[in-house]
Design a protein around this motif. Sequence first.
Motif, PDB file in Angstrom:
ATOM      1  N   SER A 186     -29.419  12.977 -73.999  1.00 12.43           N
ATOM      2  CA  SER A 186     -28.945  12.534 -75.307  1.00 12.43           C
ATOM      3  C   SER A 186     -29.857  11.474 -75.899  1.00 12.43           C
ATOM      4  O   SER A 186     -30.120  11.474 -77.104  1.00 12.43           O
ATOM      5  CB  SER A 186     -27.511  11.998 -75.206  1.00 12.43           C
ATOM      6  N   HIS A 244     -31.265  12.187 -79.468  1.00 14.44           N
ATOM      7  CA  HIS A 244     -30.659  11.447 -80.583  1.00 14.44           C
ATOM      8  C   HIS A 244     -30.911   9.945 -80.561  1.00 14.44           C
ATOM      9  O   HIS A 244     -30.396   9.225 -81.406  1.00 14.44           O
ATOM     10  CB  HIS A 244     -29.139  11.665 -80.599  1.00 14.44           C
ATOM     11  N   LYS A 256     -22.714  15.456 -82.779  1.00 12.54           N
ATOM     12  CA  LYS A 256     -23.610  16.610 -82.758  1.00 12.54           C
ATOM     13  C   LYS A 256     -23.091  17.664 -81.785  1.00 12.54           C
ATOM     14  O   LYS A 256     -22.210  17.403 -80.967  1.00 12.54           O
ATOM     15  CB  LYS A 256     -25.023  16.181 -82.336  1.00 12.54           C
ATOM     16  N   SER A 310     -24.647  18.851 -79.298  1.00  8.30           N
ATOM     17  CA  SER A 310     -24.985  18.457 -77.928  1.00  8.30           C
ATOM     18  C   SER A 310     -23.939  17.502 -77.345  1.00  8.30           C
ATOM     19  O   SER A 310     -23.680  17.532 -76.145  1.00  8.30           O
ATOM     20  CB  SER A 310     -26.373  17.820 -77.874  1.00  8.30           C
TER      21      SER A 310
END
Length: 97
Positions: free
Chosen positions: A42, A46, A72, A74
């Motif tokens: 992550s 991001h 998101k 993910s």
Amino acid sequence: MVTGVFGLLKPNPGQEDEIAMYYGLCVPIVYWTFDRIFRKASFSLHQRDFILYMRHSDEINSQLFGENPHVKASDKLFSFGLLIIIVGTLLIGLTTL
């Protein structure tokens, strides 16, 4: 965790019922390892830790048709992945009994 791994690798004769206890001592490190892997992924995607997608949490809007533009795909994938790991390790533990 070391006690759990040692107990799984070298069980005492006549005490096979303790295998579930040793397995239970190993489960937290499995969860922690996958949590760290998802966290690192992550951060690379991001530049932040993933948001645990869980109903009624303060980070998401769990109302009907609630919008979560900051969450998101993910984040959902990592959250459901951890849930599957938790349930999977529980089921594996139950089959050892």
